[in-house]
Scaffold this active site. Structure first.
Site, PDB file in Angstrom:
ATOM      1  N   ASN A 170      17.216 -17.757  39.296  1.00 14.95           N
ATOM      2  CA  ASN A 170      17.201 -19.125  39.843  1.00 14.95           C
ATOM      3  C   ASN A 170      16.696 -20.126  38.804  1.00 14.95           C
ATOM      4  O   ASN A 170      15.661 -20.768  38.975  1.00 14.95           O
ATOM      5  CB  ASN A 170      16.341 -19.173  41.108  1.00 14.95           C
ATOM      6  CG  ASN A 170      16.853 -20.203  42.099  1.00 14.95           C
ATOM      7  OD1 ASN A 170      17.739 -20.994  41.789  1.00 14.95           O
ATOM      8  ND2 ASN A 170      16.298 -20.193  43.297  1.00 14.95           N
ATOM      9  N   LYS A 230      26.323 -13.676  40.851  1.00 17.62           N
ATOM     10  CA  LYS A 230      26.989 -14.656  41.695  1.00 17.62           C
ATOM     11  C   LYS A 230      27.778 -15.625  40.826  1.00 17.62           C
ATOM     12  O   LYS A 230      27.442 -15.847  39.668  1.00 17.62           O
ATOM     13  CB  LYS A 230      25.933 -15.393  42.538  1.00 17.62           C
ATOM     14  CG  LYS A 230      25.240 -14.490  43.561  1.00 17.62           C
ATOM     15  CD  LYS A 230      23.956 -15.089  44.110  1.00 17.62           C
ATOM     16  CE  LYS A 230      22.816 -14.954  43.120  1.00 17.62           C
ATOM     17  NZ  LYS A 230      21.500 -15.345  43.710  1.00 17.62           N
ATOM     18  N   ASP A 263      20.392 -18.147  48.132  1.00 19.25           N
ATOM     19  CA  ASP A 263      19.327 -17.522  48.917  1.00 19.25           C
ATOM     20  C   ASP A 263      19.906 -16.730  50.086  1.00 19.25           C
ATOM     21  O   ASP A 263      19.467 -15.607  50.382  1.00 19.25           O
ATOM     22  CB  ASP A 263      18.372 -18.588  49.459  1.00 19.25           C
ATOM     23  CG  ASP A 263      17.860 -19.519  48.380  1.00 19.25           C
ATOM     24  OD1 ASP A 263      17.742 -19.074  47.218  1.00 19.25           O
ATOM     25  OD2 ASP A 263      17.592 -20.687  48.696  1.00 19.25           O
TER      26      ASP A 263
END
Length: 307
Positions: A170, A230, A263
């Site tokens: 992140n 991702k 998330d």
């Protein structure tokens, strides 16, 4: 929430903040959110009740912190790993909207969560025996710099004792004094993780990765036994030491608000893995939940779980 005998436990580690979201009439709605808390919120709804989900952080001793503890508990998330701290409070961020695009202004200099790793023995006791602990690059960034090594040491000790450590890098450059410091801290954090959950666009910008495969290879070299990369609306890719490589094309949706996309993906993916799903199915579960979440405004979307 007290853990029941024989109950398995997940701990999310980081900072929950006060969120001020604009309403159409010019007023603001108060909520509570933050990357690892968003993960815990979704995970609590995805796992059966024979799993406990706790949130580990430090809060102040003021009324706003009282309200946050009450809100966390009301969601069925354990508050047994929350420590209160005098003379501190909680962080706050305000959302601004411009044609549907969100930007954020933060106030967190007096956030008690910055002291999260200041008492390593306390922290170790709160995560000891957990089946899984998730932390993020934001967790690493917001703790006081002199406490970062202690944080990673506690996580390494838990990993050595059998706890699975999951890490979402992140990457948020604004939280770091410079790119070099961020890259070094994120690399050190990844070295204590079993599961890495990077986002390719961030990794390409910060680490210069030229492909998803390069990102996966880098986290493999750092010691992860499972890497899920991702990739926004594009196909994502993963590697697992037991199952090998897998890819998944997420469903095509028109996003309303991409807040908490990563998330919620993490929660969907890890909820499936904790319950024994194969890698490909876990990828599909995570991508499906994230696609439903981004069709609604806000980070915590109950409607996405009813779809």
């Amino acid at each position: 929430m007290v853990q029941a005998a024989g109950q398995q436990r997940v701990v999310a580690l980081g900072e929950c903040m006060v969120e001020l979201a604009p309403l159409a009439d010019g007023h603001y709605r108060r909520g509570f959110a933050g990357d690892t808390y968003n993960f815990a919120w979704y995970l609590r709804r995805l796992l059966p009740r024979d799993w406990a989900v706790s949130y580990a952080t430090w809060l102040g001793d003021d009324r706003l912190s009282d309200a946050m503890v009450a809100a966390i508990a009301a969601e069925g998330i354990g508050t047994d790993a929350i420590r209160r701290c005098a003379q501190r409070t909680v962080g706050l961020y305000m959302i601004a909207l411009d044609d549907g695009e969100r930007s954020f202004t933060y106030w967190r200099s007096m956030s008690a969560a910055r002291l999260l790793a200041s008492d390593p023995d306390w922290l170790h006791a709160r995560i000891d025996g957990a089946a899984l602990v998730l932390f993020s690059g934001i967790t690493v960034a917001i703790v006081e710099p002199e406490h970062r090594a202690a944080l990673l040491d506690v996580l390494a000790r838990a990993r050595a004792a059998g706890t699975t450590i999951a890490f979402d890098p992140n990457l948020r450059p604004r939280l770091w004094p410079d790119r070099a410091t961020m890259r070094d801290a994120i690399t050190r954090a990844a070295e204590v993780a079993d599961i890495a959950l990077p986002s390719f666009d961030d990794e390409a910008q910060v680490f210069g990765d030229h492909s998803i495969d390069a990102t996966i290879a880098r986290y493999r070299r750092l010691g992860a036994s499972c890497v899920v990369c991702k990739n926004a609306a594009a196909p994502l890719a993963a590697w697992d030491a037991t199952e090998g490589h897998a890819t998944h094309a997420p469903p095509s949706v028109e996003p309303v608000d991409t807040t908490a996309a990563g998330d919620s993906f993490n929660a969907g993916f890890l909820a499936a893995r904790l319950q024994g799903a194969p890698l490909a199915q876990a990828l599909a579960d995570g991508a499906s939940l994230a696609a439903r979440v981004i069709r609604h405004p806000g980070a915590l979307v109950t409607a996405a779980l009813d779809s």
